[in-house]
Motif scaffolding. Sequence first.
Motif, short mmCIF file in Angstrom:
data_model
loop_
_atom_site.label_atom_id
_atom_site.label_comp_id
_atom_site.label_asym_id
_atom_site.label_seq_id
_atom_site.Cartn_x
_atom_site.Cartn_y
_atom_site.Cartn_z
N SER A 110 -71.77 -1.78 -31.63
CA SER A 110 -71.06 -2.91 -31.03
C SER A 110 -69.91 -2.41 -30.16
CB SER A 110 -70.50 -3.83 -32.11
OG SER A 110 -69.44 -3.17 -32.78
N ARG A 111 -69.31 -3.33 -29.42
CA ARG A 111 -68.14 -3.00 -28.60
C ARG A 111 -66.99 -2.52 -29.49
NH1 ARG A 111 -66.15 -4.05 -23.34
NH2 ARG A 111 -64.15 -3.01 -23.32
N ARG A 112 -66.86 -3.08 -30.66
CA ARG A 112 -65.81 -2.64 -31.60
C ARG A 112 -66.00 -1.17 -31.96
NH1 ARG A 112 -65.62 -2.28 -36.91
NH2 ARG A 112 -67.55 -3.44 -37.23
N HIS A 113 -67.25 -0.76 -32.14
CA HIS A 113 -67.53 0.64 -32.42
C HIS A 113 -67.22 1.53 -31.23
CE1 HIS A 113 -69.78 -1.15 -35.77
NE2 HIS A 113 -69.56 0.00 -36.37
N LEU A 114 -67.41 1.00 -30.01
CA LEU A 114 -67.04 1.76 -28.82
C LEU A 114 -65.54 2.04 -28.82
CD1 LEU A 114 -67.69 3.01 -26.04
CD2 LEU A 114 -67.22 0.75 -25.06
N ASP A 115 -64.74 1.04 -29.21
CA ASP A 115 -63.29 1.25 -29.28
C ASP A 115 -62.95 2.40 -30.21
OD1 ASP A 115 -62.80 -0.77 -27.46
OD2 ASP A 115 -62.39 -2.28 -29.00
N VAL A 116 -63.68 2.52 -31.33
CA VAL A 116 -63.45 3.61 -32.27
C VAL A 116 -63.79 4.94 -31.61
CG1 VAL A 116 -64.19 4.64 -34.46
CG2 VAL A 116 -63.77 2.17 -34.31
N VAL A 117 -64.93 5.01 -30.91
CA VAL A 117 -65.32 6.24 -30.22
C VAL A 117 -64.27 6.62 -29.18
CG1 VAL A 117 -67.02 7.24 -28.62
CG2 VAL A 117 -67.79 5.99 -30.64
N LEU A 118 -63.77 5.63 -28.43
CA LEU A 118 -62.75 5.91 -27.42
C LEU A 118 -61.46 6.41 -28.05
CD1 LEU A 118 -63.38 2.98 -24.96
CD2 LEU A 118 -63.84 5.40 -24.57
N GLU A 119 -61.07 5.81 -29.13
CA GLU A 119 -59.86 6.26 -29.83
C GLU A 119 -60.04 7.69 -30.32
OE1 GLU A 119 -56.19 6.64 -31.11
OE2 GLU A 119 -56.84 4.82 -30.10
N GLN A 120 -61.22 8.00 -30.82
CA GLN A 120 -61.47 9.34 -31.36
C GLN A 120 -61.62 10.40 -30.27
OE1 GLN A 120 -64.94 8.61 -33.76
NE2 GLN A 120 -63.73 8.13 -35.57
N THR A 121 -62.02 10.00 -29.08
CA THR A 121 -62.26 10.99 -28.02
C THR A 121 -61.09 11.10 -27.05
OG1 THR A 121 -63.46 9.34 -26.72
CG2 THR A 121 -64.77 10.84 -28.09
N ILE A 122 -60.61 9.98 -26.53
CA ILE A 122 -59.55 10.04 -25.52
C ILE A 122 -58.22 9.47 -26.02
CG2 ILE A 122 -61.18 10.00 -23.62
CD1 ILE A 122 -60.36 7.06 -23.16
#
Length: 142
Positions: A110-122
Motif C-alpha cells: 500500500s501507499r502507507r508501506h511506501l512511506d515506510v520504505v521512503l523513511e528507511q531509504t531516504i
Amino acid sequence: MPHFLIRSLPDLDAVSRYIENEPYQHAGAYRSHQVWHFDDVLGRTMGDTVHRADRVRYFVLVAEDHAAPASPKHAEHSWSTAEGLVVFGQLRAPHTGSPRGVALAAQVPSRRHLDVVLEQTIGAPAAGDDLEVIDWDFSGRR
C-alpha cells in the motif's frame, strides 16, 4: 504522460540515438526528455524482481534540492525485494556528474508501506514538493 526508463547505454551519443529511435518518440508522444546518470546502489535490475499481483508499484523521483543520500539509509541492510525496494540509485547530471536527486522503484502492499520504505531509504515520507510519486508498473506508468 511521463515515461521512465533505466537503461545501460555506453555514452550520451547512444542515449540520443535511443531516444531518436524510440517508437513513442516517433509517434509524438513526448514533448521533451530528461536524461540523468543513474548510480545503481542495489546492484539489481527490475528484471531481477518477481512481479507480485498483490503489491502496488510506485516509481519515486526525489528532487535535487532534497538532501538525498547517495545510498539508502542503513546501507548495511540487504534491502531484499521482499521488503519492497526494487531499484534505488542516485541521479547525476550527465555532463557534470553533479547530484540531481534519487530515483527508486518499490513494490509494496500500500501507499502507507511506501512511506515506510521512503523513511528507511531516504529519511523522508512520500509528501512535499521535492518528491514525485507515480503509480507505476514494470511495463511503464499505470
